[in-house]
Write a protein that holds these residues in place. Sequence first.
Motif, mmCIF file in Angstrom:
data_model
loop_
_atom_site.group_PDB
_atom_site.id
_atom_site.type_symbol
_atom_site.label_atom_id
_atom_site.label_comp_id
_atom_site.label_asym_id
_atom_site.label_seq_id
_atom_site.Cartn_x
_atom_site.Cartn_y
_atom_site.Cartn_z
ATOM 1 N N ARG A 25 79.701 11.034 58.796
ATOM 2 C CA ARG A 25 80.477 9.849 59.204
ATOM 3 C C ARG A 25 79.973 8.605 58.476
ATOM 4 N NH1 ARG A 25 80.327 12.379 64.220
ATOM 5 N NH2 ARG A 25 78.614 11.099 64.995
ATOM 6 N N TRP A 26 78.662 8.493 58.339
ATOM 7 C CA TRP A 26 78.092 7.347 57.627
ATOM 8 C C TRP A 26 78.567 7.356 56.165
ATOM 9 C CZ3 TRP A 26 75.123 6.542 53.368
ATOM 10 C CH2 TRP A 26 74.620 5.245 53.204
ATOM 11 N N CYS A 27 78.530 8.518 55.542
ATOM 12 C CA CYS A 27 78.964 8.638 54.141
ATOM 13 C C CYS A 27 80.437 8.274 53.990
ATOM 14 C CB CYS A 27 78.720 10.058 53.625
ATOM 15 S SG CYS A 27 76.983 10.435 53.328
ATOM 16 N N GLU A 28 81.267 8.732 54.912
ATOM 17 C CA GLU A 28 82.692 8.399 54.855
ATOM 18 C C GLU A 28 82.914 6.901 55.048
ATOM 19 O OE1 GLU A 28 84.720 10.811 57.745
ATOM 20 O OE2 GLU A 28 84.195 12.677 56.711
ATOM 21 N N ARG A 29 82.204 6.310 55.991
ATOM 22 C CA ARG A 29 82.355 4.884 56.283
ATOM 23 C C ARG A 29 81.991 4.023 55.075
ATOM 24 N NH1 ARG A 29 78.578 4.247 60.170
ATOM 25 N NH2 ARG A 29 79.925 5.414 61.563
ATOM 26 N N TYR A 30 80.945 4.410 54.353
ATOM 27 C CA TYR A 30 80.478 3.606 53.222
ATOM 28 C C TYR A 30 80.872 4.191 51.871
ATOM 29 C CZ TYR A 30 78.036 0.997 56.738
ATOM 30 O OH TYR A 30 77.752 0.228 57.842
ATOM 31 N N GLN A 31 81.704 5.226 51.892
ATOM 32 C CA GLN A 31 82.206 5.864 50.677
ATOM 33 C C GLN A 31 81.059 6.265 49.740
ATOM 34 O OE1 GLN A 31 85.121 3.054 49.226
ATOM 35 N NE2 GLN A 31 86.627 3.740 50.724
ATOM 36 N N VAL A 32 80.113 6.984 50.317
ATOM 37 C CA VAL A 32 78.959 7.491 49.578
ATOM 38 C C VAL A 32 79.054 9.014 49.564
ATOM 39 C CG1 VAL A 32 76.439 7.669 49.594
ATOM 40 C CG2 VAL A 32 77.529 5.529 50.292
ATOM 41 N N GLU A 33 78.848 9.614 48.405
ATOM 42 C CA GLU A 33 78.868 11.075 48.318
ATOM 43 C C GLU A 33 77.703 11.652 49.121
ATOM 44 O OE1 GLU A 33 80.972 13.215 46.766
ATOM 45 O OE2 GLU A 33 82.276 11.534 46.270
ATOM 46 N N LEU A 34 77.940 12.762 49.791
ATOM 47 C CA LEU A 34 76.902 13.398 50.589
ATOM 48 C C LEU A 34 75.698 13.797 49.732
ATOM 49 C CD1 LEU A 34 76.327 14.237 53.508
ATOM 50 C CD2 LEU A 34 77.340 16.458 52.988
ATOM 51 N N THR A 35 75.923 14.025 48.452
ATOM 52 C CA THR A 35 74.846 14.441 47.550
ATOM 53 C C THR A 35 74.155 13.272 46.847
ATOM 54 O OG1 THR A 35 76.455 14.748 45.784
ATOM 55 C CG2 THR A 35 75.908 16.694 47.121
ATOM 56 N N ALA A 36 74.584 12.052 47.123
ATOM 57 C CA ALA A 36 74.017 10.874 46.456
ATOM 58 C C ALA A 36 72.618 10.556 46.972
ATOM 59 C CB ALA A 36 74.933 9.664 46.666
ATOM 60 N N GLU A 37 71.852 9.852 46.158
ATOM 61 C CA GLU A 37 70.489 9.448 46.521
ATOM 62 C C GLU A 37 70.476 8.602 47.793
ATOM 63 O OE1 GLU A 37 66.488 9.266 46.555
ATOM 64 O OE2 GLU A 37 67.670 10.468 45.156
ATOM 65 N N GLU A 38 71.420 7.708 47.933
ATOM 66 C CA GLU A 38 71.496 6.852 49.116
ATOM 67 C C GLU A 38 71.712 7.688 50.378
ATOM 68 O OE1 GLU A 38 73.755 2.827 50.711
ATOM 69 O OE2 GLU A 38 74.401 3.739 48.836
ATOM 70 N N SER A 39 72.515 8.719 50.272
ATOM 71 C CA SER A 39 72.751 9.624 51.396
ATOM 72 C C SER A 39 71.463 10.366 51.766
ATOM 73 C CB SER A 39 73.857 10.619 51.039
ATOM 74 O OG SER A 39 74.018 11.550 52.065
ATOM 75 N N SER A 40 70.699 10.764 50.766
ATOM 76 C CA SER A 40 69.418 11.440 51.017
ATOM 77 C C SER A 40 68.448 10.530 51.752
ATOM 78 C CB SER A 40 68.790 11.900 49.705
ATOM 79 O OG SER A 40 69.578 12.884 49.107
ATOM 80 N N ARG A 41 68.418 9.261 51.373
ATOM 81 C CA ARG A 41 67.540 8.302 52.067
ATOM 82 C C ARG A 41 67.972 8.128 53.517
ATOM 83 N NH1 ARG A 41 67.836 5.600 47.077
ATOM 84 N NH2 ARG A 41 69.452 4.215 47.857
ATOM 85 N N LYS A 42 69.281 8.051 53.748
ATOM 86 C CA LYS A 42 69.791 7.912 55.114
ATOM 87 C C LYS A 42 69.507 9.172 55.933
ATOM 88 C CE LYS A 42 71.171 3.775 55.301
ATOM 89 N NZ LYS A 42 70.628 2.831 56.274
ATOM 90 N N ALA A 43 69.591 10.341 55.308
ATOM 91 C CA ALA A 43 69.298 11.595 56.003
ATOM 92 C C ALA A 43 67.835 11.619 56.447
ATOM 93 C CB ALA A 43 69.609 12.787 55.103
#
Length: 74
Positions: A25-43
């Motif tokens: 949901r966070w990735c969809e809200r901010y239009q970030v790919e699930l595999t992106a570095e930013e997504s990894s930091r959030k995970a």
Amino acid sequence: MGTIFWPKDPLDGNDMTLLTSILRRWCERYQVELTAEESSRKAKELVEWYEFGVKDPVELEELIDGKHWLVSTI
């Protein structure tokens, strides 16, 4: 060699399902790919909050959005 004490319970399938859905949901809200570095930091941040004891999905979403860290400088 000493014994290692690990005080945290391992994450199970239900935990991972919950955390993954919050991250998606966070990735969809901010239009970030699930595999992106930013997504990894959030995970990583999400898992840390969960292991710290925050189990409420709404609160977890607010924490990774930074809503609990807004401090007034007045």
